[in-house]
Design a protein around this motif. Structure first.
Motif, PDB file in Angstrom:
ATOM      1  N   LEU A  58      -5.276  18.728 -36.528  1.00  0.00           N
ATOM      2  CA  LEU A  58      -5.959  19.928 -36.039  1.00  0.00           C
ATOM      3  C   LEU A  58      -5.638  20.225 -34.580  1.00  0.00           C
ATOM      4  CD1 LEU A  58      -9.453  19.109 -37.560  1.00  0.00           C
ATOM      5  CD2 LEU A  58      -7.745  20.686 -38.473  1.00  0.00           C
ATOM      6  N   GLN A 134       3.554  23.214 -34.983  1.00  0.00           N
ATOM      7  CA  GLN A 134       2.886  23.249 -36.289  1.00  0.00           C
ATOM      8  C   GLN A 134       3.918  23.279 -37.421  1.00  0.00           C
ATOM      9  OE1 GLN A 134      -0.432  22.890 -36.992  1.00  0.00           O
ATOM     10  NE2 GLN A 134      -0.543  22.419 -34.821  1.00  0.00           N
ATOM     11  N   ASN A 151      -4.149  26.233 -39.229  1.00  0.00           N
ATOM     12  CA  ASN A 151      -3.841  25.970 -37.816  1.00  0.00           C
ATOM     13  C   ASN A 151      -3.252  27.199 -37.133  1.00  0.00           C
ATOM     14  OD1 ASN A 151      -4.795  23.387 -38.151  1.00  0.00           O
ATOM     15  ND2 ASN A 151      -2.789  22.419 -38.131  1.00  0.00           N
TER      16      ASN A 151
END
Length: 177
Positions: A58, A134, A151
């Motif tokens: 996260l 990411q 995300n």
């Protein structure tokens, strides 16, 4: 340059790494203080390797200003890489890719001065680097497609918010006592 390490920080971390051969990075808590030198908040991070891995999907799971790592492990990774804004998160992920073990001490290791605006990391270039990382995490199967989309969505929405709302969210949900 105005952060203050606790006097026993280096010894605590060095002792931990020496007595836990499998651990490659050790960090800890920070205590934030403002321009009047008043203590504001303690930023608590996950302690165990598994908790750190889960949180890392996260957000950055370390208070980077506190980390100490083994040099030989660092040299076996691509280190901080070419990122300018999220090099700390990338370093953590590069250690993860190599299968290294993480730990955070349940102790405040550094007192950190808050920025004048009360928040960092709000520019567009920071966002672009976050998104690239990411995708790197997804490509390396650290996060799945759903987590990638969540995300990305969270980061895009957060960047679009007014500064006061960002401060509220950061202080209420992203920093812990």
């Amino acid at each position: 340059s105005d952060d203050i390490s606790n006097k026993d920080r280096i010894k605590l971390q060095s002792d931990y790494l020496q007595s836990n051969n499998s651990c490659s990075i050790v960090g800890g808590y920070i205590q934030e203080f403002d321009k009047s030198n008043s203590l504001v908040k303690k930023r608590i991070v996950p302690i165990t390797h598994n908790e750190i891995i889960k949180k890392g999907k996260l957000i950055q799971p370390f208070n980077h200003v506190t980390i100490m790592f083994k040099r030989d492990c660092y040299l076996k990774t691509s280190g901080y890489g070419t990122y300018k804004y999220i090099e700390d998160y990338n370093l953590y992920f590069n250690f993860y890719i190599k299968g290294y073990i993480f730990h955070n001490l349940k102790k405040v290791l550094v007192n950190v001065r808050l920025p004048d605006k009360g928040i960092r990391k709000t520019n567009f270039n920071y966002l672009i680097e976050e998104l690239k990382l990411q995708f790197k995490m997804y490509k390396n199967k650290y996060i799945n497609l759903l987590q990638l989309l969540i995300n990305i969505f969270n980061r895009l929405v957060f960047r679009a918010l007014p500064l006061k709302l960002k401060l509220f969210i950061t202080n209420k949900f992203l920093r812990n006592f």
